[in-house]
Enzyme design. Structure first.
Site, PDB file in Angstrom:
ATOM      1  N   LYS A  59      -5.137 -10.250  -6.481  1.00 17.91           N
ATOM      2  CA  LYS A  59      -6.272 -10.424  -5.578  1.00 17.91           C
ATOM      3  C   LYS A  59      -7.432  -9.514  -5.971  1.00 17.91           C
ATOM      4  O   LYS A  59      -7.211  -8.363  -6.353  1.00 17.91           O
ATOM      5  CB  LYS A  59      -5.773 -10.064  -4.174  1.00 17.91           C
ATOM      6  N   LYS A  95     -10.970  -4.020  -3.137  1.00 14.15           N
ATOM      7  CA  LYS A  95     -11.778  -2.799  -3.189  1.00 14.15           C
ATOM      8  C   LYS A  95     -10.983  -1.650  -3.772  1.00 14.15           C
ATOM      9  O   LYS A  95     -11.536  -0.696  -4.294  1.00 14.15           O
ATOM     10  CB  LYS A  95     -12.236  -2.412  -1.781  1.00 14.15           C
ATOM     11  N   LYS A 111       0.824  -1.208   0.000  1.00 12.24           N
ATOM     12  CA  LYS A 111       0.000   0.000   0.000  1.00 12.24           C
ATOM     13  C   LYS A 111       0.854   1.252   0.000  1.00 12.24           C
ATOM     14  O   LYS A 111       0.511   2.245  -0.641  1.00 12.24           O
ATOM     15  CB  LYS A 111      -0.959   0.013   1.200  1.00 12.24           C
TER      16      LYS A 111
END
Ligand code: TYM
Length: 354
Positions: A217, A220, A128
């Protein structure tokens, strides 16, 4: 009964990965355990967010828990931030009030018991923070995220944590923090302050992949909405996403280590139809190609999600009911959390207010 705790971040709409990796097993096992299911809103502010969307997504996520089959009579459903900063703070008995005020301190205590080196190894943090536009603007909160997650789990003395495969490392860290805290501060005590929790990870669909890339993956945060099936997608959207999803050009359809897209879509088909891998394999042998399979998959998704979406529509029409479920959930959560907080505080050598 064993204690279970798990949660989902309220960002956007929950997708098929959240459902198959986590929520479906919460529902399937809710009779067997003493359950706490949390909407982890505090986690959702570790990356840039829109405040208005956060509050809407918090209620949406709670409503989706219920729509998916979480029963408030069997499970406590609550919002993470309701427990430490409760609006009824002033009406609580003094002991509980003190404990509530300590909730942020609890995280502080865990922070001080966690080596930085452990957090630097976290894959999700690395991914991230690398994706962020400006590395220097990555928040301290994003770095500290796994400690907040450990606090959620440890506060409720959870023995089992049903999650998708991507949370495995965070669960290991939670165990390490619990063990280190117990070793340092509760060695001579008969009872440990924290329970070392175990991850409960489903065998199939623990990692649902993106519809646009069978090696990434489903998430969202993917900018492309075609990459995922959201639980509230309309039948038309589902058909369109399945039509456009990535496939391969190998003849026939079947499971194979070098066919990530086929494996993922067949896994989803298994889950949506309730068929076993063997049954799906036999069925797949009769399909001519993707043109046969894709409409079957879309129909199975639509049929499976339809009752969930109908219940969701009913719940949205009854906001007072949802609010009351969350209020009761927060009270039950607070009761348990307060006790652990007081224990942890004593173990560390803090004095409690008289
Ligand atoms: P979050 O919000 O990213 O995801 C919620 C749950 O969904 C699972 N999941 C998936 N499972 C299979 N395939 C996928 N593609 C997929 N994407 C997500 C996740 O593994 C998770 O179980 N840190 C957590 C939230 C959290 C939490 C907790 C969980 C905070 N405190 C305490 C358990 C206990 C997270 O970001 O999940």
């Amino acid at each position: 009964k064993k204690r279970v705790l798990s949660g989902v971040q309220p960002t956007g709409v929950l997708h098929l990965g959240n459902y198959l990796g986590a929520i479906r097993q919460w529902v399937a096992n809710q009779e067997s355990y003493d359950n706490f299911f949390c909407v982890v809103d505090s986690h959702a502010i570790t990356q840039p967010h829109d405040p208005k969307e956060l509050s809407q997504a918090t209620y949406r996520t709670a409503a989706l828990y219920l729509a998916a089959g979480i029963d408030p009579k069997r499970s406590n459903i609550f919002v993470q931030s309701h427990v430490s900063a409760h609006s009824e703070l002033m009406h609580s008995p003094p002991g509980r009030r003190a404990a509530r005020l300590l909730a942020p301190l609890h995280r502080w205590m865990l922070n001080c018991a966690t080596p930085m080196g452990w957090l630097e190894k976290m894959i999700q943090y690395k991914e991230k923070s690398q994706r962020a536009a400006n590395a220097k603007s990555v928040s301290v909160g994003l770095f500290d995220y796994p400690v907040l997650m450990a606090a959620d789990i440890l506060l409720y003395q959870a023995q089992l944590v049903p999650v998708g495969d991507d949370q495995r490392q965070h669960l290991e860290l939670t165990r390490d923090i619990a063990r280190r805290f117990n070793d340092k501060y509760a060695k001579k005590k008969k009872r440990k302050v924290f329970v070392e929790p175990e991850a409960l990870i489903v065998k199939s669909n623990a990692r649902v992949m993106s519809l646009q890339d069978g090696t990434a993956k489903m998430s969202k945060s993917d900018a492309n909405d075609l990459s995922r099936i959201n639980l509230l997608d309309s039948p038309d959207e589902i058909r369109r996403k399945i039509k456009k999803c990535k496939t391969d050009s190998i003849k026939g359809i079947g499971y194979s280590p070098d066919r990530p897209e086929a494996n993922n879509l067949l896994g989803i088909y298994e889950a949506m139809t309730g068929k076993s891998k063997e049954e799906v394999e036999a069925e797949a042998a009769t399909w001519v190609g993707w043109g046969t399979f894709k409409p079957l998959l879309a129909d199975a998704l639509i049929a499976h999600l339809e009752p969930l979406q109908a219940r969701y529509a009913e719940l949205v029409a009854e906001p007072e009911y949802l609010a009351s479920v969350l209020r009761e959930g927060a009270e039950a959560a607070d009761e348990t959390a307060s006790r652990t907080l007081a224990d942890a505080k004593r173990a560390m050598g803090f004095t409690l207010p008289g």
